[in-house]
Write a protein that holds these residues in place. Structure first.
Motif, PDB file in Angstrom:
ATOM      1  N   THR A  61       0.851  -1.185   0.000  1.00 30.34           N
ATOM      2  CA  THR A  61       0.000   0.000   0.000  1.00 30.34           C
ATOM      3  C   THR A  61       0.884   1.232   0.000  1.00 30.34           C
ATOM      4  N   TYR A  62       0.463   2.235  -0.772  1.00 30.23           N
ATOM      5  CA  TYR A  62       1.189   3.502  -0.747  1.00 30.23           C
ATOM      6  C   TYR A  62       0.604   4.389   0.347  1.00 30.23           C
ATOM      7  N   VAL A  63       1.468   4.942   1.183  1.00 34.68           N
ATOM      8  CA  VAL A  63       1.048   5.740   2.325  1.00 34.68           C
ATOM      9  C   VAL A  63       1.702   7.114   2.215  1.00 34.68           C
ATOM     10  N   PRO A  64       0.965   8.197   2.499  1.00 29.61           N
ATOM     11  CA  PRO A  64       1.603   9.524   2.562  1.00 29.61           C
ATOM     12  C   PRO A  64       2.730   9.508   3.595  1.00 29.61           C
ATOM     13  N   ARG A  65       3.835  10.128   3.225  1.00 26.19           N
ATOM     14  CA  ARG A  65       5.017  10.052   4.092  1.00 26.19           C
ATOM     15  C   ARG A  65       4.727  10.550   5.514  1.00 26.19           C
ATOM     16  N   SER A  66       3.868  11.594   5.611  1.00 29.58           N
ATOM     17  CA  SER A  66       3.612  12.159   6.940  1.00 29.58           C
ATOM     18  C   SER A  66       2.797  11.204   7.814  1.00 29.58           C
ATOM     19  N   ARG A  67       2.093  10.269   7.185  1.00 29.92           N
ATOM     20  CA  ARG A  67       1.261   9.365   7.977  1.00 29.92           C
ATOM     21  C   ARG A  67       1.853   7.981   8.102  1.00 29.92           C
ATOM     22  N   ALA A  68       3.001   7.770   7.462  1.00 32.05           N
ATOM     23  CA  ALA A  68       3.596   6.435   7.487  1.00 32.05           C
ATOM     24  C   ALA A  68       4.300   6.186   8.814  1.00 32.05           C
ATOM     25  N   LEU A  69       4.372   4.917   9.150  1.00 36.38           N
ATOM     26  CA  LEU A  69       5.090   4.504  10.347  1.00 36.38           C
ATOM     27  C   LEU A  69       6.475   4.071   9.897  1.00 36.38           C
ATOM     28  N   VAL A  70       7.480   4.763  10.373  1.00 33.06           N
ATOM     29  CA  VAL A  70       8.836   4.457   9.920  1.00 33.06           C
ATOM     30  C   VAL A  70       9.544   3.650  11.001  1.00 33.06           C
ATOM     31  N   ALA A  71      10.175   2.555  10.579  1.00 30.06           N
ATOM     32  CA  ALA A  71      10.913   1.726  11.519  1.00 30.06           C
ATOM     33  C   ALA A  71      12.191   1.240  10.853  1.00 30.06           C
TER      34      ALA A  71
END
Ligand code: ZN
Length: 94
Positions: A61-71
């Protein structure tokens, strides 16, 4: 004499009130009618630059960078749509 003056003043006051009311109505009318359609010069606030999307490789799924969970997974940062996807990626590495 004074009575006539009072009448003139009263008439002027009424004209002022009438003008104010007409202007307010005209302003409200033109605002609601022209704002959404008029292209107008300068930047339009309601049109925002498209935000870049990041791919969640777990669920694709493509997610807006501001709403993505980065790990950090296996040494490099990855973006996920949810904690569930992040945990699946982390579990796959471990
Ligand atoms: Zn996901």
């Amino acid at each position: 004499m004074i009575r006539g003056l009072m009448l003139v003043v009263q008439a002027l006051l009424w004209l002022l009130v009438l003008r104010f009311v007409l202007r307010t109505v005209a302003a409200a009318f033109s605002l609601t009618r022209t704002r959404p359609v008029a292209p107008g010069p300068g930047p339009r606030p309601q049109v925002r630059a498209p935000e870049d999307l990041v791919l969640d490789r777990v669920c694709h799924t493509y997610v807006p960078r501001s709403r993505a969970l980065v790990a950090r997974v296996a040494g490099h940062e990855e973006a996920f749509c949810s904690a569930a996807c992040r945990d699946r990626a982390l579990a796959a590495v471990a």
